[in-house]
Design a protein around this motif. Structure first.
Motif, PDB file in Angstrom:
ATOM      1  N   THR A   1      -1.294   1.426  -1.464  1.00  0.00           N
ATOM      2  CA  THR A   1      -0.127   0.486  -2.160  1.00  0.00           C
ATOM      3  C   THR A   1      -0.322  -0.752  -1.518  1.00  0.00           C
ATOM      4  O   THR A   1      -1.028  -1.587  -2.204  1.00  0.00           O
ATOM      5  CB  THR A   1       1.087   1.011  -1.933  1.00  0.00           C
ATOM      6  OG1 THR A   1       1.310   1.277  -0.412  1.00  0.00           O
ATOM      7  CG2 THR A   1       1.734   2.289  -2.341  1.00  0.00           C
ATOM      8  N   SER A   2       0.170  -1.497  -0.484  1.00  0.00           N
ATOM      9  CA  SER A   2      -0.025  -2.523   0.069  1.00  0.00           C
ATOM     10  C   SER A   2      -1.378  -2.873   0.876  1.00  0.00           C
ATOM     11  O   SER A   2      -1.830  -4.007   1.016  1.00  0.00           O
ATOM     12  CB  SER A   2       1.086  -2.910   0.729  1.00  0.00           C
ATOM     13  OG  SER A   2       1.142  -2.231   1.955  1.00  0.00           O
ATOM     14  N   GLY A   3      -1.943  -1.812   1.041  1.00  0.00           N
ATOM     15  CA  GLY A   3      -2.983  -1.785   2.071  1.00  0.00           C
ATOM     16  C   GLY A   3      -2.743  -2.165   3.560  1.00  0.00           C
ATOM     17  O   GLY A   3      -3.438  -1.996   4.483  1.00  0.00           O
ATOM     18  N   ALA A   4      -1.162  -2.129   3.730  1.00  0.00           N
ATOM     19  CA  ALA A   4      -0.854  -2.349   5.341  1.00  0.00           C
ATOM     20  C   ALA A   4      -1.362  -1.361   6.256  1.00  0.00           C
ATOM     21  O   ALA A   4      -1.945  -1.472   7.237  1.00  0.00           O
ATOM     22  CB  ALA A   4       0.446  -2.627   5.358  1.00  0.00           C
ATOM     23  N   THR A   5      -1.382   0.069   5.810  1.00  0.00           N
ATOM     24  CA  THR A   5      -1.715   1.050   6.875  1.00  0.00           C
ATOM     25  C   THR A   5      -3.199   1.013   6.918  1.00  0.00           C
ATOM     26  O   THR A   5      -3.775   1.144   8.103  1.00  0.00           O
ATOM     27  CB  THR A   5      -1.368   2.438   6.210  1.00  0.00           C
ATOM     28  OG1 THR A   5       0.209   2.344   5.828  1.00  0.00           O
ATOM     29  CG2 THR A   5      -1.694   3.672   7.180  1.00  0.00           C
ATOM     30  N   ILE A   6      -4.115   0.975   5.942  1.00  0.00           N
ATOM     31  CA  ILE A   6      -5.440   1.154   5.943  1.00  0.00           C
ATOM     32  C   ILE A   6      -5.976  -0.442   6.812  1.00  0.00           C
ATOM     33  O   ILE A   6      -7.067  -0.196   7.681  1.00  0.00           O
ATOM     34  CB  ILE A   6      -6.037   1.152   4.678  1.00  0.00           C
ATOM     35  CG1 ILE A   6      -5.785   2.256   4.087  1.00  0.00           C
ATOM     36  CG2 ILE A   6      -7.586   0.740   4.590  1.00  0.00           C
ATOM     37  CD1 ILE A   6      -6.039   2.530   2.651  1.00  0.00           C
ATOM     38  N   SER A   7      -5.553  -1.630   6.440  1.00  0.00           N
ATOM     39  CA  SER A   7      -5.918  -2.551   7.277  1.00  0.00           C
ATOM     40  C   SER A   7      -5.333  -2.386   8.698  1.00  0.00           C
ATOM     41  O   SER A   7      -6.302  -3.016   9.472  1.00  0.00           O
ATOM     42  CB  SER A   7      -4.795  -3.838   6.497  1.00  0.00           C
ATOM     43  OG  SER A   7      -5.616  -5.076   7.226  1.00  0.00           O
ATOM     44  N   GLU A   8      -4.284  -2.080   9.047  1.00  0.00           N
ATOM     45  CA  GLU A   8      -3.970  -1.837  10.441  1.00  0.00           C
ATOM     46  C   GLU A   8      -4.915  -1.049  11.192  1.00  0.00           C
ATOM     47  O   GLU A   8      -5.440  -1.180  12.387  1.00  0.00           O
ATOM     48  CB  GLU A   8      -2.661  -1.296  10.778  1.00  0.00           C
ATOM     49  CG  GLU A   8      -1.966  -1.403  12.075  1.00  0.00           C
ATOM     50  CD  GLU A   8      -1.755  -2.542  12.616  1.00  0.00           C
ATOM     51  OE1 GLU A   8      -1.777  -2.780  13.996  1.00  0.00           O
ATOM     52  OE2 GLU A   8      -1.572  -3.687  12.175  1.00  0.00           O
TER      53      GLU A   8
END
Length: 188
Positions: free
Chosen positions: A159-166
């Motif tokens: 979705t936003s990429g927040a999980t993967i980015s973290e």
């Protein structure tokens, strides 16, 4: 049995999308757009404990894995769920979706990241709220040397990429050379 038409699943052809949206992640490859059908299937898998849907969707992933240009990957790392959620659900849906597929290509599937912060479900949060919620939510729990490695993070929905980015930020802090992601679906 789960209300899934196997003939329909067999006719699925991926609508692959590549995203490059983060300082920490080199690229994200997603197989399918997140539509009503996939929303229902993933909801049944995650919240209604219909594990057989995971098997069916994994077959779709396995059949399409060779169509992807991912480059050589050293480690395939699933996005973890918190231990409380794992105990409640009984499984991590990412494992059901990807583990057999990665095994079929002789990839190294290694759950080396753990979720140390029990976050709420993220699907109704804004991008900013997700980033804040996921800050320091993960840790590397295996002492595998990541130096000069290409690590592929695996997740069900991008979705936003927040999980993967973290997670990517954490892996790069542990010297991973390249961090990419492969997701089953993507939100437009």
């Amino acid at each position: 049995k789960d209300g899934v038409c196997r003939k329909c699943l067999n006719r699925l052809s991926p609508e692959i999308k590549v995203f490059n949206n983060s300082d920490h992640i080199d690229s994200v490859v997603s197989l399918f757009p997140y539509n009503d059908a996939f929303k229902k299937l993933l909801s049944l898998l995650k919240f209604q404990k219909h594990k057989t849907i995971g098997d069916l969707l994994c077959r779709v992933i396995t059949e399409n894995l060779n169509k992807l240009t991912l480059g050589p990957v050293d480690l395939w790392v699933p996005v973890p769920i918190h231990l409380k959620r794992l105990k409640s659900r009984g499984y991590n849906q990412v494992d059901l979706l990807f583990y057999p597929a990665i095994q079929s290509i002789n990839g190294v599937y290694l759950p080396l990241v753990s979720r140390i912060k029990n976050t709420d479900h993220l699907f109704e949060l804004s991008s900013e709220e997700r980033i804040k919620m996921l800050n320091n939510a993960f840790e590397v729990c295996d002492s595998v040397c990541l130096k000069n490695k290409h690590v592929m993070i695996l997740d069900d929905i991008f979705t936003s990429g927040a999980t993967i980015s973290e997670i990517a930020k954490l892996l790069k802090k542990h010297n991973a050379k390249k961090v990419s992601a492969l997701t089953f679906t993507y939100v437009l």
